[in-house]
Design a protein around this motif. Sequence first.
Motif, PDB file in Angstrom:
ATOM      1  N   ALA A  90      85.130  47.716  -6.311  1.00 61.72           N
ATOM      2  CA  ALA A  90      83.895  46.988  -6.637  1.00 61.72           C
ATOM      3  C   ALA A  90      84.078  45.489  -6.390  1.00 61.72           C
ATOM      4  CB  ALA A  90      83.495  47.246  -8.088  1.00 61.72           C
ATOM      5  N   THR A  91      85.263  44.966  -6.702  1.00 62.52           N
ATOM      6  CA  THR A  91      85.548  43.549  -6.443  1.00 62.52           C
ATOM      7  C   THR A  91      85.468  43.265  -4.941  1.00 62.52           C
ATOM      8  OG1 THR A  91      87.036  43.524  -8.347  1.00 62.52           O
ATOM      9  CG2 THR A  91      87.207  41.682  -6.819  1.00 62.52           C
ATOM     10  N   TYR A  92      86.028  44.172  -4.149  1.00 58.93           N
ATOM     11  CA  TYR A  92      85.972  44.001  -2.696  1.00 58.93           C
ATOM     12  C   TYR A  92      84.515  44.011  -2.209  1.00 58.93           C
ATOM     13  CZ  TYR A  92      85.760  45.394   2.157  1.00 58.93           C
ATOM     14  OH  TYR A  92      85.410  45.463   3.479  1.00 58.93           O
ATOM     15  N   ASN A  93      83.728  44.971  -2.695  1.00 57.44           N
ATOM     16  CA  ASN A  93      82.321  45.040  -2.270  1.00 57.44           C
ATOM     17  C   ASN A  93      81.547  43.794  -2.682  1.00 57.44           C
ATOM     18  OD1 ASN A  93      82.335  47.504  -0.884  1.00 57.44           O
ATOM     19  ND2 ASN A  93      82.130  48.683  -2.764  1.00 57.44           N
ATOM     20  N   LEU A  94      81.863  43.270  -3.868  1.00 58.52           N
ATOM     21  CA  LEU A  94      81.196  42.035  -4.308  1.00 58.52           C
ATOM     22  C   LEU A  94      81.588  40.877  -3.391  1.00 58.52           C
ATOM     23  CD1 LEU A  94      79.302  40.837  -6.441  1.00 58.52           C
ATOM     24  CD2 LEU A  94      81.306  40.342  -7.841  1.00 58.52           C
ATOM     25  N   ALA A  95      82.851  40.819  -3.001  1.00 56.29           N
ATOM     26  CA  ALA A  95      83.294  39.790  -2.043  1.00 56.29           C
ATOM     27  C   ALA A  95      82.513  39.913  -0.738  1.00 56.29           C
ATOM     28  CB  ALA A  95      84.792  39.926  -1.792  1.00 56.29           C
ATOM     29  N   SER A  96      82.285  41.155  -0.305  1.00 52.78           N
ATOM     30  CA  SER A  96      81.520  41.382   0.933  1.00 52.78           C
ATOM     31  C   SER A  96      80.107  40.843   0.817  1.00 52.78           C
ATOM     32  CB  SER A  96      81.482  42.879   1.263  1.00 52.78           C
ATOM     33  OG  SER A  96      82.774  43.391   1.454  1.00 52.78           O
ATOM     34  N   THR A  97      79.493  41.009  -0.367  1.00 57.02           N
ATOM     35  CA  THR A  97      78.121  40.517  -0.534  1.00 57.02           C
ATOM     36  C   THR A  97      78.069  39.001  -0.418  1.00 57.02           C
ATOM     37  OG1 THR A  97      78.250  40.347  -2.964  1.00 57.02           O
ATOM     38  CG2 THR A  97      77.514  42.450  -2.038  1.00 57.02           C
ATOM     39  N   TRP A  98      79.037  38.318  -1.022  1.00 57.33           N
ATOM     40  CA  TRP A  98      79.040  36.846  -0.930  1.00 57.33           C
ATOM     41  C   TRP A  98      79.259  36.394   0.510  1.00 57.33           C
ATOM     42  CZ3 TRP A  98      76.550  34.414  -4.271  1.00 57.33           C
ATOM     43  CH2 TRP A  98      76.585  34.743  -5.629  1.00 57.33           C
ATOM     44  N   TYR A  99      80.091  37.126   1.219  1.00 59.68           N
ATOM     45  CA  TYR A  99      80.321  36.794   2.633  1.00 59.68           C
ATOM     46  C   TYR A  99      79.027  36.967   3.421  1.00 59.68           C
ATOM     47  CZ  TYR A  99      81.962  37.386   7.439  1.00 59.68           C
ATOM     48  OH  TYR A  99      82.123  37.285   8.804  1.00 59.68           O
ATOM     49  N   LEU A 100      78.329  38.065   3.176  1.00 56.87           N
ATOM     50  CA  LEU A 100      77.068  38.318   3.890  1.00 56.87           C
ATOM     51  C   LEU A 100      76.000  37.291   3.527  1.00 56.87           C
ATOM     52  CD1 LEU A 100      76.993  42.203   3.566  1.00 56.87           C
ATOM     53  CD2 LEU A 100      77.349  40.903   5.667  1.00 56.87           C
ATOM     54  N   LEU A 101      76.057  36.774   2.302  1.00 56.88           N
ATOM     55  CA  LEU A 101      75.097  35.753   1.876  1.00 56.88           C
ATOM     56  C   LEU A 101      75.506  34.350   2.314  1.00 56.88           C
ATOM     57  CD1 LEU A 101      74.343  37.093  -1.722  1.00 56.88           C
ATOM     58  CD2 LEU A 101      72.766  37.084   0.220  1.00 56.88           C
ATOM     59  N   GLY A 102      76.637  34.268   3.029  1.00 53.00           N
ATOM     60  CA  GLY A 102      77.058  32.972   3.572  1.00 53.00           C
ATOM     61  C   GLY A 102      77.939  32.147   2.666  1.00 53.00           C
ATOM     62  N   ASP A 103      78.339  32.722   1.520  1.00 58.58           N
ATOM     63  CA  ASP A 103      79.192  31.982   0.590  1.00 58.58           C
ATOM     64  C   ASP A 103      80.639  32.473   0.757  1.00 58.58           C
ATOM     65  OD1 ASP A 103      80.417  30.643  -1.486  1.00 58.58           O
ATOM     66  OD2 ASP A 103      78.781  30.977  -2.906  1.00 58.58           O
ATOM     67  N   SER A 104      81.296  31.933   1.792  1.00 63.95           N
ATOM     68  CA  SER A 104      82.669  32.368   2.079  1.00 63.95           C
ATOM     69  C   SER A 104      83.648  31.911   1.009  1.00 63.95           C
ATOM     70  CB  SER A 104      83.103  31.832   3.445  1.00 63.95           C
ATOM     71  OG  SER A 104      82.336  32.422   4.470  1.00 63.95           O
TER      72      SER A 104
END
Length: 941
Positions: free
Chosen positions: A519-533
Amino acid sequence: MHKKLRDILTITWNRRVVIALGVFTSTLVFADPQLHYENALSAYKAERFDESMIHLKNALHENPENLPSKVLMGQLLTEQGQYRTAEIEFKEAIFQGADVSLFATSWGITLIKLKEYQRVIDYADYNSFPNVQLKDWLRLRANACMQAKNYECATESYVELGEVSKDKTEQLNGLANIALTQKNYLEAQSYLSQAGNINTKNPVTWQLKGLVSRQQNNLADALIYLEKAFELNPDNPYILRHLADVYLASSNQEAAKKTVNTILTADPNDPFAILVNSWLQQGTVLAPDAEIKFNELSAKIKNYPNQLVKQEQSLLFLRALIEFREENYEFAIRDFIALRKFDESDLSPIIYLAKSYIALNKEKKAMAILEDNQHMFKALPDTLIMLGDLYINNDKNFKALSLIETLNENHTDNIQVKLLQTKLLIARGKIHQGLQNLDELLKQAPDNQAVLLVHSILNLQAKRFSRADTSVTKLLTLQPDDPVSLNIKGAILIKLNQVAEAQTYLNKALSIHPDFTSATYNLASTWYLLGDSVRAKQLIASILTSTPNYQAALLLLAEIQIKQNAPEDALKNYRKVLLSDKQNVAALEGLTSIYVARKEYKSALLQLNRLSSSDQENPKYVIQKAQIYVAQNDKENSQRTMQELQRLSNNNAALMIALHKLQLLTGDRQAATQSLIRAQKLQPGSLRLAVQVSEFLLNENETKAAAVELDKLANKYPKQAQVSFLQGRLAEQQGDLNTANQLYLKTLDINENFELALAKMYALTLKGVPSSPFKNKIEQIVNNNPERFFPRNLLAQYHYYQKEYELAAQQYERLLQHSDLKDPQGILNRLAKIYMNSDIKKSMQYAAQAYEINNKEPNTLTTYGWLLTQNKQPKQGLELLRRAYSRDQKNLALRYYIAVSLNMLGLVNEAKSELESLFDKKQNFTEKEAATALYKELSNK
């Protein structure tokens, strides 16, 4: 009650009954065998089964045909669980003419244990049995009917049981149980009400009342009834189990834990207690009191001297389970291994040992321990299924197939076995068939959580996102706080591009289970997709701190690093993945893309060869190789790989298009044309391909052929934006700019998101086509879609070049607030230019902001330097202007700005020299008139 009969009958509910053991008298045996038999019978009654077996063997040794001994042997073997051998003894006894009523109970138990339900159902001579044996047989027959899901037969058996019993309670409870199984709750309640009127203290009646209420989700009543049943029969573990289930369902974690602990105290190996305990160990938020008490229990157990715990089996078992729940798997493994020394036949430590190894990603060790003890799990399909999953995960499909065949012998109707079969089909590449089977399973068991879980995961992997979403949504209605289901829902929403909504589910999963890595990994993916690297990298760092080799996190981090122009860091992470997984496709493909971008073609080809070694027919890798060979101008290998691609693409239009593009790169336009025609023949009804053919003809300036194709398309698709656009291109190439403009306008009327048509209309205004259609259309689009970036940027540019600076400034300042703005520097520089002649202070502010973003960009240096000079700071301005000129020597206006700065600094000769070298170029530039005037002025000094 006969112990084995009790075990069978408590599959669905528990009751007590007295069964008379068969007592034989016979005159057909000699004295010694008879004495051995009597000793065996005496030991059997006293439950000294080993002693009984010795006497029986002696009796049968003396006289193999001793009928009472054979019958008793069957009964003893039944007691010891050796049902197949017991059945042989019973069969021989029946053949020799033994009275079946004397061993009917044991024989019936054996048949049921062997799943020979129909033989029990079909046996017709039971009516001649004495009353006690008759009632036992009817109970067994009812049970066999239930197991065979023959509810009419079960009803018939209970009706007969009632006819031969004075107390009708057992009959009514049995009929209620049938109704409950069929979810006929009103009928079940009616039977139980009648049973309660006859006997208010029958624990089975109360237990069944509790189960009916539980099935109807009436947890409050279920608790009342089950607690009453427990009060009447406190030694019945099945009532405790149902109580624990209701406590859990009602979120009464503390009561559930107490109940489970009660069971574990009585029997540390009770499988249901272990199951509930395991449920409690998952990522579930316990009530504060329950959490405190668990922590107290954990601390207390861990404070016991290790030597004491190791000597006391129950303490060691409890400590192992606590370590497992707290995810201290290494310590749990230590204790589960120690537990096996107490009793190697105890299955619970073996199962939890395997689970602990799996949690530590040591699947080979888990496989080894399950394989070594596989013979003990015949009655535990879930454990065998765990082994099957391990086989599939580790590419041991042949072993998985053999295991499934074994499971099907004894567990044909087990839904988990069917799920395992489906997973194996997909693992063997039979994806379509596997998914079809999975859909069918879901129809058969629409509320089965295991089916829903696997259905959602495998459909997610197969990119059937809507089906996956339907399953996990149903799963969340059944278990709304399950972190695994919440995580899957989040992953599906990511794939559906509903990223913000995905975060809601993932945050909830992590609030329940903070250490949930996936779940932590998937949440990281969402921030990446939203442009917040930045946030994405923070979450990835937290994963890699606890799990340094977590592949998905390393791959995502590498992707971010590539985007942030840090390819060396990305290379390190891809290589780290490959250390533990030499053929990881994502890592090899990532390395390939980096090497291609850096034109390190030899290294790129090395990675592609590694990828091809395990997937030789993958056209993607053939295409990439061909592209590299073309880039290297390696004609021989280019030709070879394109021939290979041609072989693979015989019946694939998409591959024909890829070949077409490669042939264009090599300059073989004739072959490129043929490939495109072949692609269109493969998909004659494809609009996409027809458009591509027309576009290619336009690119080749084959306007007549393009006109023919486009006329066909326009007749067939009169309202297709892509067709109108290509018609506009055709008109433009034919020199009919006004018609082209009308067709581009038609394209936008069909689809105002067609930005290329908008750009084309703007370009035509620069060629003298009236601008009013473009202006009206773009203003309409901007008003209708104020958040779209491209139209507003194009409108601002239009105003700027029309010298409508105030209107241009309004649009550019709106763009500075736009969420899609990726390069604010260019707009800031443009605003600085706009305000240069009207508001020098504001112009300076914009120029300074642009300079702060990038102090090496020549346009920014030019604007800011010229502004500084105009603002009576020629020294600073001259420095920036010279830096700008060193980067952009084609900008002749810069020489004029430098000359002005030099003149303001009193360096007249240098200024004249700058202008003279400028005039020597004999080229026009924007400031030529002003430069000429300055030169005359300086020449007169």
